[in-house]
Enzyme design. Structure first.
Site, PDB file in Angstrom:
ATOM      1  N   GLU A  20      -9.990   5.933   2.893  1.00 34.21           N
ATOM      2  CA  GLU A  20     -10.419   5.157   4.056  1.00 34.21           C
ATOM      3  C   GLU A  20     -10.343   6.017   5.299  1.00 34.21           C
ATOM      4  OE1 GLU A  20      -8.945   1.033   4.499  1.00 34.21           O
ATOM      5  OE2 GLU A  20      -7.672   1.493   2.799  1.00 34.21           O
ATOM      6  N   GLU A  57       0.825  -1.197   0.000  1.00 36.00           N
ATOM      7  CA  GLU A  57       0.000   0.000   0.000  1.00 36.00           C
ATOM      8  C   GLU A  57       0.866   1.257   0.000  1.00 36.00           C
ATOM      9  OE1 GLU A  57      -2.542  -0.407   3.454  1.00 36.00           O
ATOM     10  OE2 GLU A  57      -2.609  -2.587   3.201  1.00 36.00           O
TER      11      GLU A  57
END
Length: 387
Positions: A301, A188
């Site tokens: 997120e 990520e």
């Protein structure tokens, strides 16, 4: 109970507290020694960070049992075909604006402090994602059910409001393989505001990896052995200086992840030129990602701890809903994946996944050859329709 007995118990309790404190201090000191490597040069950033210039072969990555005795690899020639498609500045981070830089043969690493570790839930969990009692919310686009060997996209940069120091707001790109809840592999990258991890509310460039569904492997940035940094221009975990403003100038971070078909390593890059490759996640760290990713995700997120008993007011992206468009809402543009022939291709079957439409969501952008496939995403959290 007489005075002498009470006094004796009090002395014992004080002694035990001092012993526990000494033990804690010793454990923290040991952990700091493991993470912070000897510096050839030290740079003080204006945000309070201390940047250590560490010899590349002495960085934390090579403490990993699978990487001991290795040296950093050079960027592979096969990745040079992915040319730069827009102008980018190397000076997008605060620490380098003073003109200071690390010497050749070293990499810049943000020094970890005792205070950083004390903010964690435990010494052992420091630098890792917390699997605690919170609601995980997201607004993303996902490309699935194929073999992917990389991805890239330019992520619009903001400084979102975060309600609680435990909460965070993230905009990122990530590649995964394996089974969620069991043996997921993930790499990520993007930006985040995460007070508990960094001790402030700055927007920071970050990476993360796991080889076992976030259970015991992996961490943020260089807070554990794993990711091998090769470029001296960037601080992973460092503050970003180029922040977008509402109806004002917009900044984005062009990020890419590319798999080297010879070594299997996954390279991270900023911009689109091979000279801006930052480092790599060694193939040895993974099981499923040794081969390819089967899913690529882009988006935002947040975590919602409901600290006030209702939905958090932590915002995602710019804090505005995607329908507001350019200059107001956050975006990710030029979203592409890399196929098994190492060609960059647009997303073919993007799926928009939103956990709570009334709090955070995504919208596909209008067709634009300069922006490729792109989305707007985000939201303001707690509100009339998001109680």
């Amino acid at each position: 109970m007489d005075f002498k007995t009470k006094n004796h118990q009090s002395v014992n309790q004080t002694f035990q507290s001092m012993q526990q404190l000494y033990k804690l201090k010793k454990m923290i000191a040991t952990r700091l020694q493991q993470i912070n490597k000897p510096a050839i040069k030290t740079i003080q950033s204006s945000d309070g960070d201390i940047i250590d210039c560490v010899l590349t072969h002495k960085q934390p990555a090579f403490d990993h049992s699978l990487l001991k005795g290795e040296k950093p690899m050079d960027p592979p020639q096969s990745l040079r075909r992915h040319n730069q498609i827009e102008n980018t500045s190397d000076h997008f981070q605060l620490w380098s604006l003073s003109g200071e830089s690390c010497p050749d043969g070293t990499i810049p690493i943000r020094r970890i402090t005792e205070e950083d570790i004390l903010r964690a839930y435990s010494i052992n969990s420091f630098g890792r994602k917390f699997a605690g009692p919170y609601v995980h919310e997201y607004a993303i686009v996902s490309e699935e059910n194929n073999m992917f060997y990389g991805a890239e996209g330019a992520i619009n940069v903001w400084t979102p409001y975060v309600e609680s120091s435990k909460e965070f707001s993230v905009a990122q790109m990530w590649l995964v393989a394996g089974t969620p809840g069991k043996d997921l592999n993930s790499i990520e990258t993007g930006w985040q505001v995460y007070p508990q991890l960094y001790g402030d509310y700055h927007t920071r460039f970050f990476i993360y990896w796991t080889g076992d569904d976030y259970k015991s492997t992996g961490c943020y940035n260089l807070m554990c052995p794993g990711f091998v940094q090769t470029n001296k221009k960037y601080v992973i975990g460092g503050t970003i200086s180029t922040i977008s403003t509402y109806k004002g100038k917009q900044y984005s971070m062009p990020l890419k992840i590319l798999k080297d078909n010879k070594t299997g390593n996954w390279w991270l890059g900023y911009g689109y030129g091979s000279e801006n490759l930052i480092g790599y996640w060694p193939s040895k760290l993974f099981t499923h990602l040794k081969h390819a990713a089967n899913e690529v995700n882009f988006g935002g997120e947040i975590v919602n701890f409901k600290t006030t008993g209702s939905h958090t007011s932590t915002v995602m992206g710019s804090g505005n809903f995607p329908e507001e468009g350019f200059g107001k809402a956050a975006y990710i543009k030029n979203m592409q994946v890399i196929d098994d022939d190492y060609n960059l291709i647009p997303l073919k079957n993007p799926r928009h996944i939103v956990s709570n439409f009334y709090c955070y969501r995504t919208v596909q952008g209008d067709t634009n050859p300069k922006w490729g496939y792109h989305i707007y995403f985000g939201g303001h959290g707690k509100g009339k329709n998001c109680p």
